[in-house]
Design a protein around this motif. Structure first.
Motif, mmCIF file in Angstrom:
data_model
loop_
_atom_site.group_PDB
_atom_site.id
_atom_site.type_symbol
_atom_site.label_atom_id
_atom_site.label_comp_id
_atom_site.label_asym_id
_atom_site.label_seq_id
_atom_site.Cartn_x
_atom_site.Cartn_y
_atom_site.Cartn_z
ATOM 1 N N GLN A 284 0.826 -1.208 0.000
ATOM 2 C CA GLN A 284 0.000 0.000 0.000
ATOM 3 C C GLN A 284 0.861 1.259 0.000
ATOM 4 O OE1 GLN A 284 -4.021 -1.633 2.323
ATOM 5 N NE2 GLN A 284 -2.490 -0.461 3.440
ATOM 6 N N HIS A 285 1.965 1.197 0.725
ATOM 7 C CA HIS A 285 2.884 2.335 0.781
ATOM 8 C C HIS A 285 3.495 2.602 -0.602
ATOM 9 C CE1 HIS A 285 5.170 5.298 2.918
ATOM 10 N NE2 HIS A 285 6.340 4.756 2.614
ATOM 11 N N ILE A 287 2.139 1.753 -3.477
ATOM 12 C CA ILE A 287 1.056 2.258 -4.338
ATOM 13 C C ILE A 287 0.841 3.747 -4.096
ATOM 14 C CG2 ILE A 287 -1.431 2.140 -4.772
ATOM 15 C CD1 ILE A 287 -1.261 -0.877 -4.273
ATOM 16 N N ASP A 288 0.908 4.169 -2.829
ATOM 17 C CA ASP A 288 0.782 5.599 -2.512
ATOM 18 C C ASP A 288 1.911 6.404 -3.161
ATOM 19 O OD1 ASP A 288 -1.546 5.435 -1.017
ATOM 20 O OD2 ASP A 288 -0.476 5.018 0.854
ATOM 21 N N TYR A 291 1.217 6.602 -6.889
ATOM 22 C CA TYR A 291 0.092 7.485 -7.208
ATOM 23 C C TYR A 291 0.477 8.954 -7.022
ATOM 24 C CZ TYR A 291 -4.782 8.795 -7.835
ATOM 25 O OH TYR A 291 -5.947 9.330 -8.325
ATOM 26 N N ILE A 324 -5.319 -5.710 0.338
ATOM 27 C CA ILE A 324 -5.115 -4.259 0.425
ATOM 28 C C ILE A 324 -6.471 -3.563 0.456
ATOM 29 C CG2 ILE A 324 -2.884 -4.371 -0.735
ATOM 30 C CD1 ILE A 324 -4.203 -3.397 -3.283
ATOM 31 N N HIS A 328 -6.768 1.692 -2.004
ATOM 32 C CA HIS A 328 -5.523 1.379 -2.709
ATOM 33 C C HIS A 328 -5.783 0.514 -3.942
ATOM 34 C CE1 HIS A 328 -3.838 2.693 1.175
ATOM 35 N NE2 HIS A 328 -2.765 3.005 0.467
ATOM 36 N N LYS A 329 -6.831 -0.288 -3.896
ATOM 37 C CA LYS A 329 -7.186 -1.059 -5.090
ATOM 38 C C LYS A 329 -7.611 -0.127 -6.224
ATOM 39 C CE LYS A 329 -8.566 -5.415 -2.894
ATOM 40 N NZ LYS A 329 -9.686 -6.346 -2.590
ATOM 41 N N LYS A 331 -6.683 3.036 -6.588
ATOM 42 C CA LYS A 331 -5.470 3.706 -7.058
ATOM 43 C C LYS A 331 -4.663 2.784 -7.967
ATOM 44 C CE LYS A 331 -4.688 6.857 -3.146
ATOM 45 N NZ LYS A 331 -3.740 7.232 -2.063
ATOM 46 N N PHE A 332 -4.550 1.534 -7.528
ATOM 47 C CA PHE A 332 -3.778 0.551 -8.282
ATOM 48 C C PHE A 332 -4.379 0.325 -9.671
ATOM 49 C CE2 PHE A 332 -3.117 -4.011 -9.333
ATOM 50 C CZ PHE A 332 -1.755 -3.963 -9.547
#
Length: 369
Positions: A284-285, A287-288, A291, A324, A328-329, A331-332
């Motif tokens: 998640q980190h 992905i952040d 993004y 996750i 975050h999904k 964003k992913f």
């Protein structure tokens, strides 16, 4: 004598707005000529002011040719001033054979010539020169080495002041506003330090900090700053030589090395965690980070991270991806859609074309596409 001739010509004219502009411009041109001190280098002689005919103007700006294979610098400058397309290719390639300062002065000379007469052709030329300056200041200027940039800016400000003296205040305001744009990808080190408040809280800790403890915004901005340094260092000739001789493209090789190193770093951070919940936090980190780099228009890092997720070592972690958060999904999925190679990277290409500010293209896309 020339001033008297110009004044007499104005008195005999119809006193229209065009006549007034021409007369005021001539006065300013003479004032610049008789100044004792000039910011223009001594070895570059300024053009002599004075009225010229439209036929003389056409001699300085030849008709556009259908195909250009070669030409002298002054010929290319003249063609760039009247062509709606040639100037872009010229702006991107001039540094292979001439300095930025000399090119700017050549355009300043053409601008002076165009202001010597008020006709339809001179108006087109002046408008084209403004477009050239606008394109140059938003594409080439941020990429120049620091010393060359400072030398170019000195002449550029002289150019702007000359335009302002000749009554082109709106165009000057437009160019100055473009110069003030702050783009994170091309910030100088001083501006980056002002934007990010140092020291970071995790740097105050005496213990060795962990990747997950670094705020994703701080990490993304620093990562963008580092990678943009290599991106800006790429020489134009390297893009032409890449398919023939990789060894000569040293900066591109560095960019590829950095790209792979960043990808390996993220992969190690994910795979080193055996606990699925800790692995989810790391994922998640990352992905952040991806993004936020996407919002910074650092598309190189976005493609780097998205392509990492498609590797066999990461792609097989189905349970990790399923755990996750929904945020975050989303964003992913958005990042996956953006960096998709489908239809020859259609979404990626559209995003690049619509961008109104600088962006960092993917090294992978530059080399292989």
């Amino acid at each position: 004598m020339i001033t008297y001739f110009t004044l007499r010509s104005y008195i005999k004219s119809d006193h229209s707005s065009d006549s007034r502009i021409t007369f005021q411009t001539e006065i300013q041109r003479h004032l610049h000529l008789i100044k004792e001190t000039s910011n223009i280098p001594i070895d570059w002689q300024e053009p002599t002011p004075g009225q010229i005919t439209e036929k003389q103007l056409q001699l300085h700006f030849p008709q556009q040719m259908n195909k250009i294979e070669y030409g002298r610098l002054d010929e290319l400058i003249g063609l760039a001033c009247i062509s709606p397309t040639i100037y872009k290719e010229f702006i991107w390639g001039y540094r292979l054979f001439v300095s930025t300062q000399e090119v700017l002065f050549q355009f300043l000379q053409r601008f002076e010539i165009a202001t010597s007469i008020n006709c339809s052709l001179s108006k087109i030329i002046k408008a084209r020169i403004v477009s050239i300056l606008s394109y140059w200041s938003t594409t080439i200027l941020p990429l120049l080495p620091e010393k060359e940039k400072q030398d170019a800016l000195k002449l550029f400000h002289i150019f702007l002041q000359r335009m302002k003296d000749y009554g082109m205040k709106k165009q000057v305001i437009l160019l100055e506003n473009q110069m003030r744009r702050e783009v994170i990808v091309f910030l100088s080190p001083e501006n980056v330090n002002n934007k990010i408040r140092l020291p970071f809280s995790y740097l105050l800790n005496q213990n060795k900090f962990k990747f997950i403890e670094i705020p994703f915004k701080d990490f993304s901005e620093q990562l963008t700053y580092i990678t943009s340094y290599y991106f800006r260092s790429i020489k134009l000739f390297e893009l032409f030589l890449w398919n023939k001789c990789h060894d000569e493209c040293k900066t591109l090789l560095k960019c590829i090395k950095v790209f792979n190193a960043i990808q390996n770093f993220f992969a190690i951070q994910i795979l080193n965690k055996k606990n699925i919940f800790k692995r989810c936090k790391i994922l998640q980190h990352i992905i952040d980070i991806a993004y936020y780099c996407y919002t910074l228009q650092n598309y190189n890092i976005v493609v780097c991270i998205v392509s990492l997720f498609s590797t066999s070592a990461i792609h097989r972690l189905h349970k990790t991806f399923n755990n996750i958060s929904s945020l975050h999904k989303n964003k992913f999925n958005e990042l996956i859609g953006f960096a998709s190679p489908n239809n020859n990277w259609l979404i990626y290409r559209k995003k690049i074309r619509r961008s109104k500010t600088y962006c960092m293209c993917s090294i992978y896309w530059i080399i292989f596409k």
